[in-house]
Design a protein around this motif. Structure first.
Motif, PDB file in Angstrom:
ATOM      1  N   TYR A 127      -0.996  11.016   7.882  1.00 26.88           N
ATOM      2  CA  TYR A 127      -0.583   9.282   7.482  1.00 26.88           C
ATOM      3  C   TYR A 127      -1.561   8.865   7.049  1.00 26.88           C
ATOM      4  O   TYR A 127      -3.099   8.932   8.013  1.00 26.88           O
ATOM      5  CB  TYR A 127      -0.189   8.692   8.348  1.00 26.88           C
ATOM      6  CG  TYR A 127       0.587   7.322   8.323  1.00 26.88           C
ATOM      7  CD1 TYR A 127       1.065   6.766   7.582  1.00 26.88           C
ATOM      8  CD2 TYR A 127      -0.974   6.784   8.648  1.00 26.88           C
ATOM      9  CE1 TYR A 127       1.297   5.634   8.060  1.00 26.88           C
ATOM     10  CE2 TYR A 127      -0.406   4.974   9.132  1.00 26.88           C
ATOM     11  CZ  TYR A 127       0.870   4.501   8.105  1.00 26.88           C
ATOM     12  OH  TYR A 127       1.048   3.260   8.199  1.00 26.88           O
ATOM     13  N   GLU A 128      -2.084   9.051   5.581  1.00 21.63           N
ATOM     14  CA  GLU A 128      -3.445   7.873   6.217  1.00 21.63           C
ATOM     15  C   GLU A 128      -3.131   7.070   4.409  1.00 21.63           C
ATOM     16  O   GLU A 128      -2.626   6.943   4.263  1.00 21.63           O
ATOM     17  CB  GLU A 128      -4.399   8.936   4.595  1.00 21.63           C
ATOM     18  CG  GLU A 128      -4.198  10.524   5.556  1.00 21.63           C
ATOM     19  CD  GLU A 128      -5.024  11.320   4.741  1.00 21.63           C
ATOM     20  OE1 GLU A 128      -5.595  10.832   3.333  1.00 21.63           O
ATOM     21  OE2 GLU A 128      -4.844  13.124   4.682  1.00 21.63           O
ATOM     22  N   ARG A 129      -4.846   6.158   4.373  1.00 22.76           N
ATOM     23  CA  ARG A 129      -4.029   5.090   3.462  1.00 22.76           C
ATOM     24  C   ARG A 129      -3.365   4.225   3.957  1.00 22.76           C
ATOM     25  O   ARG A 129      -2.346   3.604   2.581  1.00 22.76           O
ATOM     26  CB  ARG A 129      -4.670   5.030   1.949  1.00 22.76           C
ATOM     27  CG  ARG A 129      -6.592   5.903   2.221  1.00 22.76           C
ATOM     28  CD  ARG A 129      -7.032   6.797   0.764  1.00 22.76           C
ATOM     29  NE  ARG A 129      -5.120   7.023   0.091  1.00 22.76           N
ATOM     30  CZ  ARG A 129      -5.189   8.303  -0.175  1.00 22.76           C
ATOM     31  NH1 ARG A 129      -5.448   9.536   0.146  1.00 22.76           N
ATOM     32  NH2 ARG A 129      -4.322   8.683  -1.656  1.00 22.76           N
ATOM     33  N   GLY A 130      -2.449   3.910   5.233  1.00 24.04           N
ATOM     34  CA  GLY A 130      -1.197   3.586   4.317  1.00 24.04           C
ATOM     35  C   GLY A 130       0.144   3.436   4.442  1.00 24.04           C
ATOM     36  O   GLY A 130       1.266   2.986   4.060  1.00 24.04           O
ATOM     37  N   ASP A 160      -2.913  11.239  -6.911  1.00 25.55           N
ATOM     38  CA  ASP A 160      -3.389  10.031  -6.428  1.00 25.55           C
ATOM     39  C   ASP A 160      -2.930  10.040  -4.965  1.00 25.55           C
ATOM     40  O   ASP A 160      -3.182   8.987  -4.017  1.00 25.55           O
ATOM     41  CB  ASP A 160      -2.969   8.639  -7.014  1.00 25.55           C
ATOM     42  CG  ASP A 160      -3.638   8.535  -8.553  1.00 25.55           C
ATOM     43  OD1 ASP A 160      -5.192   9.711  -8.815  1.00 25.55           O
ATOM     44  OD2 ASP A 160      -3.174   8.159  -9.646  1.00 25.55           O
ATOM     45  N   ASN A 161      -1.646  10.299  -5.035  1.00 24.80           N
ATOM     46  CA  ASN A 161      -1.022   9.948  -3.173  1.00 24.80           C
ATOM     47  C   ASN A 161      -1.092  11.681  -2.905  1.00 24.80           C
ATOM     48  O   ASN A 161      -0.814  12.127  -1.597  1.00 24.80           O
ATOM     49  CB  ASN A 161       0.524  10.018  -3.308  1.00 24.80           C
ATOM     50  CG  ASN A 161       0.766   8.861  -3.950  1.00 24.80           C
ATOM     51  OD1 ASN A 161       0.559   7.955  -3.346  1.00 24.80           O
ATOM     52  ND2 ASN A 161       0.601   8.114  -5.505  1.00 24.80           N
ATOM     53  N   LEU A 162      -2.477  12.388  -3.076  1.00 20.77           N
ATOM     54  CA  LEU A 162      -2.263  13.383  -1.251  1.00 20.77           C
ATOM     55  C   LEU A 162      -3.625  13.122  -1.001  1.00 20.77           C
ATOM     56  O   LEU A 162      -4.583  11.827  -1.106  1.00 20.77           O
ATOM     57  CB  LEU A 162      -3.492  14.400  -2.695  1.00 20.77           C
ATOM     58  CG  LEU A 162      -2.750  15.493  -4.204  1.00 20.77           C
ATOM     59  CD1 LEU A 162      -3.788  15.904  -4.651  1.00 20.77           C
ATOM     60  CD2 LEU A 162      -1.223  16.156  -3.678  1.00 20.77           C
ATOM     61  N   ALA A 163      -3.476  13.528   0.379  1.00 25.42           N
ATOM     62  CA  ALA A 163      -4.425  13.841   1.663  1.00 25.42           C
ATOM     63  C   ALA A 163      -5.632  14.088   0.714  1.00 25.42           C
ATOM     64  O   ALA A 163      -6.042  14.667   0.242  1.00 25.42           O
ATOM     65  CB  ALA A 163      -3.743  14.643   2.207  1.00 25.42           C
ATOM     66  N   GLN A 164      -6.478  12.945   1.788  1.00 23.57           N
ATOM     67  CA  GLN A 164      -7.752  13.456   1.272  1.00 23.57           C
ATOM     68  C   GLN A 164      -8.131  14.902   1.387  1.00 23.57           C
ATOM     69  O   GLN A 164      -9.217  15.313   0.852  1.00 23.57           O
ATOM     70  CB  GLN A 164      -8.939  12.290   2.848  1.00 23.57           C
ATOM     71  CG  GLN A 164      -8.384  11.409   1.727  1.00 23.57           C
ATOM     72  CD  GLN A 164      -9.093  10.025   3.266  1.00 23.57           C
ATOM     73  OE1 GLN A 164      -9.336  10.602   3.867  1.00 23.57           O
ATOM     74  NE2 GLN A 164      -9.460   9.398   2.724  1.00 23.57           N
ATOM     75  N   PRO A 191       0.920  -1.197  -0.231  1.00 20.02           N
ATOM     76  CA  PRO A 191      -0.199   0.110  -0.248  1.00 20.02           C
ATOM     77  C   PRO A 191       0.856   1.421   0.237  1.00 20.02           C
ATOM     78  O   PRO A 191       0.644   2.602   0.320  1.00 20.02           O
ATOM     79  CB  PRO A 191      -0.705   0.171   1.189  1.00 20.02           C
ATOM     80  CG  PRO A 191      -0.013  -1.294   2.130  1.00 20.02           C
ATOM     81  CD  PRO A 191       0.390  -1.941   1.304  1.00 20.02           C
ATOM     82  N   SER A 192       2.357   0.866   0.081  1.00 26.79           N
ATOM     83  CA  SER A 192       2.836   2.789   0.682  1.00 26.79           C
ATOM     84  C   SER A 192       3.651   2.812  -0.392  1.00 26.79           C
ATOM     85  O   SER A 192       4.319   4.171  -0.342  1.00 26.79           O
ATOM     86  CB  SER A 192       4.158   2.611   1.456  1.00 26.79           C
ATOM     87  OG  SER A 192       4.530   1.323   1.524  1.00 26.79           O
ATOM     88  N   ILE A 193       3.404   1.623  -2.066  1.00 21.37           N
ATOM     89  CA  ILE A 193       3.736   2.170  -3.134  1.00 21.37           C
ATOM     90  C   ILE A 193       3.811   2.611  -4.063  1.00 21.37           C
ATOM     91  O   ILE A 193       2.352   1.439  -3.703  1.00 21.37           O
ATOM     92  CB  ILE A 193       4.982   1.407  -3.523  1.00 21.37           C
ATOM     93  CG1 ILE A 193       6.442   0.801  -2.094  1.00 21.37           C
ATOM     94  CG2 ILE A 193       6.419   1.292  -4.477  1.00 21.37           C
ATOM     95  CD1 ILE A 193       6.801   0.107  -2.832  1.00 21.37           C
ATOM     96  N   SER A 194       3.439   3.549  -5.175  1.00 23.73           N
ATOM     97  CA  SER A 194       3.037   3.574  -5.819  1.00 23.73           C
ATOM     98  C   SER A 194       3.884   3.325  -7.887  1.00 23.73           C
ATOM     99  O   SER A 194       5.137   3.799  -7.504  1.00 23.73           O
ATOM    100  CB  SER A 194       2.350   5.451  -6.221  1.00 23.73           C
ATOM    101  OG  SER A 194       0.914   5.966  -4.724  1.00 23.73           O
ATOM    102  N   TYR A 195       3.061   3.197  -8.380  1.00 22.68           N
ATOM    103  CA  TYR A 195       3.434   2.287  -9.838  1.00 22.68           C
ATOM    104  C   TYR A 195       2.918   3.532 -10.723  1.00 22.68           C
ATOM    105  O   TYR A 195       1.737   3.621 -11.089  1.00 22.68           O
ATOM    106  CB  TYR A 195       3.184   0.490  -9.601  1.00 22.68           C
ATOM    107  CG  TYR A 195       4.836   0.181  -8.945  1.00 22.68           C
ATOM    108  CD1 TYR A 195       5.670   0.030  -9.524  1.00 22.68           C
ATOM    109  CD2 TYR A 195       3.702  -0.534  -7.441  1.00 22.68           C
ATOM    110  CE1 TYR A 195       5.725  -0.917  -7.820  1.00 22.68           C
ATOM    111  CE2 TYR A 195       4.435  -0.897  -6.917  1.00 22.68           C
ATOM    112  CZ  TYR A 195       5.431  -1.426  -6.887  1.00 22.68           C
ATOM    113  OH  TYR A 195       5.985  -2.018  -5.893  1.00 22.68           O
ATOM    114  N   ALA A 196       4.347   4.081 -11.900  1.00 20.33           N
ATOM    115  CA  ALA A 196       3.495   4.641 -12.742  1.00 20.33           C
ATOM    116  C   ALA A 196       4.037   4.042 -13.409  1.00 20.33           C
ATOM    117  O   ALA A 196       5.614   3.359 -13.723  1.00 20.33           O
ATOM    118  CB  ALA A 196       3.845   5.698 -12.018  1.00 20.33           C
TER     119      ALA A 196
END
Length: 153
Positions: free
Chosen positions: A139-142, A76-80, A24-29
């Motif tokens: 810290y949100e969504r893991g 996609d990695n912004l805080a809510q 959950p802590s890594i985004s792939y592009a």
């Protein structure tokens, strides 16, 4: 016996490899670069990962995303709270003319509490100027998500 051992090894390897894509802590592009060679277009694609597991790693990921102008993955990695202000298209449109040449994370992360931290990122622009920004993460969504930036004067 030999086939069974290889099969177990391959199954373990496949599971480990699959887990890398679902952390959950890594985004792939996925990026594609097109170049022309003798009038023919050649396309090369590659995967790049961004790590939001700590505020410091998230700072480097944000800097890389800004530098690469990959504002869709950044969104996609912004805080809510921040992503609630913009649609993804509005966010990308607002940053499309950013003239960023590079970045440097200055110092270490400062934890305000267990759910919020900030770092200082120095952004270098194409005109050779630079500015420091206090970059705040929740810290949100893991993972540590970008809440906002404020220029430090």
């Amino acid at each position: 016996m030999f086939w069974s051992t290889n099969k177990n090894f391959l199954a373990s390897f496949a599971v480990a490899f699959a887990l890398l894509f679902f952390l959950p802590s890594i985004s792939y592009a996925f990026f594609t670069k097109d170049i022309f060679v003798n009038g023919n277009m050649v396309s090369a694609g590659y995967w790049y990962s961004y790590d939001f597991s700590t505020p410091l790693k998230a700072s480097y990921s944000v800097g890389e995303l800004w530098s690469a102008k990959n504002f869709g993955v950044l969104y996609d990695n912004l805080a809510q709270d921040l992503s609630g202000i913009y649609t993804k298209d509005e966010f990308i449109e607002s940053l499309k003319d950013a003239a960023i040449a590079g970045f440097e994370v200055v110092g270490d992360a400062v934890y305000l509490n267990s759910k919020q931290a900030y770092t200082i990122i120095n952004i270098r622009y194409l005109d050779n100027s630079s500015k420091n920004y206090k970059t705040v993460f929740n810290y949100e969504r893991g993972g540590w998500r970008l809440l906002g930036t404020k220029e430090i004067e």
